[in-house]
Write a protein that holds these residues in place. Structure first.
Motif, PDB file in Angstrom:
ATOM      1  N   PHE A  76     -13.963  -2.792 -18.430  1.00 53.43           N
ATOM      2  CA  PHE A  76     -15.351  -2.593 -18.029  1.00 53.43           C
ATOM      3  C   PHE A  76     -15.407  -1.548 -16.913  1.00 53.43           C
ATOM      4  CE2 PHE A  76     -14.859  -6.914 -19.525  1.00 53.43           C
ATOM      5  CZ  PHE A  76     -15.948  -7.099 -20.368  1.00 53.43           C
ATOM      6  N   PRO A  77     -16.428  -0.681 -16.915  1.00 60.02           N
ATOM      7  CA  PRO A  77     -16.620   0.229 -15.785  1.00 60.02           C
ATOM      8  C   PRO A  77     -16.719  -0.583 -14.490  1.00 60.02           C
ATOM      9  CG  PRO A  77     -18.068   0.816 -17.595  1.00 60.02           C
ATOM     10  CD  PRO A  77     -17.465  -0.513 -17.946  1.00 60.02           C
ATOM     11  N   LEU A  78     -16.237  -0.003 -13.407  1.00 59.82           N
ATOM     12  CA  LEU A  78     -16.133  -0.731 -12.135  1.00 59.82           C
ATOM     13  C   LEU A  78     -17.416  -1.451 -11.733  1.00 59.82           C
ATOM     14  CD1 LEU A  78     -14.539  -1.391  -9.525  1.00 59.82           C
ATOM     15  CD2 LEU A  78     -15.435   0.719  -8.567  1.00 59.82           C
ATOM     16  N   GLU A  79     -18.552  -0.736 -11.685  1.00 58.54           N
ATOM     17  CA  GLU A  79     -19.787  -1.351 -11.218  1.00 58.54           C
ATOM     18  C   GLU A  79     -20.317  -2.397 -12.199  1.00 58.54           C
ATOM     19  OE1 GLU A  79     -20.727  -1.060  -8.220  1.00 58.54           O
ATOM     20  OE2 GLU A  79     -19.425   0.610  -7.706  1.00 58.54           O
ATOM     21  N   LYS A  80     -20.039  -2.205 -13.479  1.00 61.30           N
ATOM     22  CA  LYS A  80     -20.432  -3.218 -14.461  1.00 61.30           C
ATOM     23  C   LYS A  80     -19.609  -4.484 -14.256  1.00 61.30           C
ATOM     24  CE  LYS A  80     -21.539  -3.683 -19.371  1.00 61.30           C
ATOM     25  NZ  LYS A  80     -22.990  -3.705 -19.162  1.00 61.30           N
ATOM     26  N   GLN A 102     -22.780 -10.278  -1.667  1.00 65.17           N
ATOM     27  CA  GLN A 102     -21.823 -10.726  -2.677  1.00 65.17           C
ATOM     28  C   GLN A 102     -21.248  -9.549  -3.461  1.00 65.17           C
ATOM     29  OE1 GLN A 102     -21.028 -14.422  -3.640  1.00 65.17           O
ATOM     30  NE2 GLN A 102     -19.339 -13.001  -3.970  1.00 65.17           N
ATOM     31  N   ALA A 103     -22.092  -8.562  -3.738  1.00 60.38           N
ATOM     32  CA  ALA A 103     -21.625  -7.361  -4.438  1.00 60.38           C
ATOM     33  C   ALA A 103     -20.557  -6.638  -3.616  1.00 60.38           C
ATOM     34  CB  ALA A 103     -22.794  -6.422  -4.726  1.00 60.38           C
ATOM     35  N   LEU A 104     -20.757  -6.582  -2.310  1.00 65.58           N
ATOM     36  CA  LEU A 104     -19.776  -5.945  -1.426  1.00 65.58           C
ATOM     37  C   LEU A 104     -18.436  -6.671  -1.471  1.00 65.58           C
ATOM     38  CD1 LEU A 104     -21.284  -4.791   2.005  1.00 65.58           C
ATOM     39  CD2 LEU A 104     -19.893  -3.483   0.417  1.00 65.58           C
ATOM     40  N   ARG A 107     -16.741  -6.010  -4.934  1.00 59.66           N
ATOM     41  CA  ARG A 107     -16.208  -4.646  -5.064  1.00 59.66           C
ATOM     42  C   ARG A 107     -14.977  -4.471  -4.171  1.00 59.66           C
ATOM     43  NH1 ARG A 107     -20.268  -2.315  -3.569  1.00 59.66           N
ATOM     44  NH2 ARG A 107     -21.338  -2.124  -5.575  1.00 59.66           N
ATOM     45  N   THR A 108     -15.045  -5.005  -2.972  1.00 54.90           N
ATOM     46  CA  THR A 108     -13.900  -4.912  -2.064  1.00 54.90           C
ATOM     47  C   THR A 108     -12.684  -5.600  -2.664  1.00 54.90           C
ATOM     48  OG1 THR A 108     -15.378  -4.902  -0.136  1.00 54.90           O
ATOM     49  CG2 THR A 108     -13.070  -5.449   0.258  1.00 54.90           C
ATOM     50  N   TYR A 109     -12.920  -6.767  -3.255  1.00 53.12           N
ATOM     51  CA  TYR A 109     -11.809  -7.527  -3.837  1.00 53.12           C
ATOM     52  C   TYR A 109     -11.126  -6.738  -4.946  1.00 53.12           C
ATOM     53  CZ  TYR A 109      -9.094 -11.147  -6.119  1.00 53.12           C
ATOM     54  OH  TYR A 109      -8.047 -11.858  -6.657  1.00 53.12           O
ATOM     55  N   ILE A 110     -11.912  -6.198  -5.873  1.00 53.02           N
ATOM     56  CA  ILE A 110     -11.295  -5.539  -7.016  1.00 53.02           C
ATOM     57  C   ILE A 110     -10.630  -4.228  -6.617  1.00 53.02           C
ATOM     58  CG2 ILE A 110     -13.426  -4.367  -7.763  1.00 53.02           C
ATOM     59  CD1 ILE A 110     -10.492  -5.751  -9.906  1.00 53.02           C
ATOM     60  N   ASP A 167     -20.420   2.152  -4.140  1.00 54.41           N
ATOM     61  CA  ASP A 167     -19.427   2.937  -3.396  1.00 54.41           C
ATOM     62  C   ASP A 167     -19.145   2.384  -2.000  1.00 54.41           C
ATOM     63  OD1 ASP A 167     -19.232   4.721  -5.532  1.00 54.41           O
ATOM     64  OD2 ASP A 167     -20.877   5.949  -4.776  1.00 54.41           O
ATOM     65  N   GLN A 168     -19.625   1.192  -1.695  1.00 55.57           N
ATOM     66  CA  GLN A 168     -19.368   0.599  -0.381  1.00 55.57           C
ATOM     67  C   GLN A 168     -18.366  -0.556  -0.502  1.00 55.57           C
ATOM     68  OE1 GLN A 168     -23.049  -0.657   1.423  1.00 55.57           O
ATOM     69  NE2 GLN A 168     -24.011   1.346   1.211  1.00 55.57           N
ATOM     70  N   ILE A 169     -17.446  -0.625   0.456  1.00 55.38           N
ATOM     71  CA  ILE A 169     -16.515  -1.743   0.540  1.00 55.38           C
ATOM     72  C   ILE A 169     -16.354  -2.152   1.999  1.00 55.38           C
ATOM     73  CG2 ILE A 169     -15.214  -1.141  -1.539  1.00 55.38           C
ATOM     74  CD1 ILE A 169     -13.047   0.046   0.321  1.00 55.38           C
ATOM     75  N   LEU A 170     -15.701  -3.279   2.201  1.00 54.97           N
ATOM     76  CA  LEU A 170     -15.442  -3.779   3.548  1.00 54.97           C
ATOM     77  C   LEU A 170     -14.014  -3.429   3.952  1.00 54.97           C
ATOM     78  CD1 LEU A 170     -17.036  -7.300   3.027  1.00 54.97           C
ATOM     79  CD2 LEU A 170     -18.019  -5.404   4.328  1.00 54.97           C
ATOM     80  N   THR A 171     -13.869  -2.832   5.123  1.00 58.03           N
ATOM     81  CA  THR A 171     -12.535  -2.448   5.602  1.00 58.03           C
ATOM     82  C   THR A 171     -12.291  -2.977   7.012  1.00 58.03           C
ATOM     83  OG1 THR A 171     -13.328  -0.337   6.507  1.00 58.03           O
ATOM     84  CG2 THR A 171     -12.529  -0.334   4.220  1.00 58.03           C
TER      85      THR A 171
END
Length: 344
Positions: A76-80, A102-104, A107-110, A167-171
């Motif tokens: 699956f495409p990343l955002e999907k 939750q989306a953040l 996305r950060t996890y994957i 395009d946002q993640i937690l760092t």
């Protein structure tokens, strides 16, 4: 007769205006007698704006998910993929800011998973499973069955939350964090090292008073003494005593219990007895033990019901994630995705 001339003149002027003005308005936008350019421009603009579904499919990175029920790998495409995780992990009727948070985390996890290439528990070629071993994921077909008539609005709402954080993640210190989350706290989140072996500076206990409104805040389980002893590998002494709590965690949960000379961690007891939380109390009645718990989940990281409670109070997703993950930054995922693509 003279008095009629002005009236006739006015009528003639109005008639001319009725005929000529519409023609003047249409003329600049018309071309060879077919469709007007104004309509063409509007149609072109509409074609330029991709649908929500199309935007979710726009990604240079695909996630290979091992579908546990079908026992096959699907990409699956990343955002999907992120949208499928949020759909499976958080109720769609939660506040938009909670869904964004939750989306953040998803996305950060994957992205962390793709970067580290952790293949433990995975068949060859898969990046993640669709279970709690990684993140629960559901496809559009599964969500249609699950949501029925609510599918359209729920899917669109979650897609908007995902795209709003695209395009946002937690760092932390420039690296993607281990973005753990769970359903409901007991009023406090937990230090990571109090439940798992690893200590992370951003996974520390914080108060989470909003969770008391969660329908999953309280739970009760009744188990026979025979099953209790078998599952924990202990032998209860006679009388009403069960065990003595010898350690509490920073998150106000049971750290360790001594039962008739044998010491067990709160985590061991929770997992072996399949309890909702490690914040538990128990009492012995006849040949049964009644166990009451507060909270639902391991308690480390972001509380989902806590996030929703914060959103209801007007907090945005940035407020939420920086509260539950201490000292983190919201960063661009571009550099990490480029590395993933380059290492394919």
């Amino acid at each position: 007769m003279k008095s009629m001339k002005p009236v006739i003149a006015v009528l003639i002027t109005v008639a001319v205006a009725i005929v000529i003005i519409p023609a003047l308005l249409v003329l600049p936008f018309s071309s060879d007698g077919t469709k007007g350019k104004l309509m063409e421009n509007l149609t072109h603009k509409k074609q330029q704006e991709p649908s929500v579904a199309d935007q979710l499919n726009e990604s240079s990175v695909e996630v290979a998910v091992y579908r546990s029920q079908q026992q096959k790998i699907e990409s699956f495409p990343l955002e999907k993929y992120v949208a499928g995780v949020v759909s499976a992990e958080m109720p769609a009727d939660f506040e938009m800011e909670a869904l964004k948070a939750q989306a953040l985390t998803a996305r950060t996890y994957i992205i962390n998973q793709l970067s580290e290439k952790d293949t433990v528990g995975l068949p060859k070629g898969a990046h993640v499973t669709d279970t709690v071993l990684h993140q629960v994921f559901k496809s559009d077909a599964e969500l249609k069955k699950l949501w029925g008539g609510d599918y359209t609005w729920k899917k669109e709402k979650i897609a908007k939350a995902v795209l709003a954080t695209k395009d946002q993640i937690l760092t932390y210190n420039g690296e993607p964090i281990t973005a753990t989350f769970f359903s409901t706290s007991n009023g406090f989140t937990e230090n990571s090292e109090a439940y798992w072996k690893n200590s992370f500076p951003y996974l520390k206990s914080v108060e989470s008073p909003w969770d008391k409104d969660s329908p999953k805040f309280y739970d009760r389980k009744i188990i026979s003494i025979k099953d209790f002893e078998a599952k924990l590998g202990v032998k209860l002494s006679k009388g009403n005593e069960i065990g003595t709590i010898v350690e509490r965690t920073p998150g106000k949960r049971v750290g360790a219990v001594k039962i008739n000379g044998k010491q067990l961690t709160g985590k061991q007891i929770r997992e072996n007895l399949e309890l909702k939380s490690t914040d538990f109390t128990w009492e012995r009645k006849g040949d049964q033990i009644i166990i009451s718990t507060k909270g639902y989940g391991h308690g480390v990281g972001m509380s989902q019901y806590g996030a929703n409670g914060m959103a209801q109070e007007g907090k945005n997703y940035r407020d939420i994630v920086t509260y539950y993950y201490q000292g983190v930054q919201i960063s661009s995922s571009t550099a990490f995705l480029n590395t993933v693509v380059a290492n394919k």
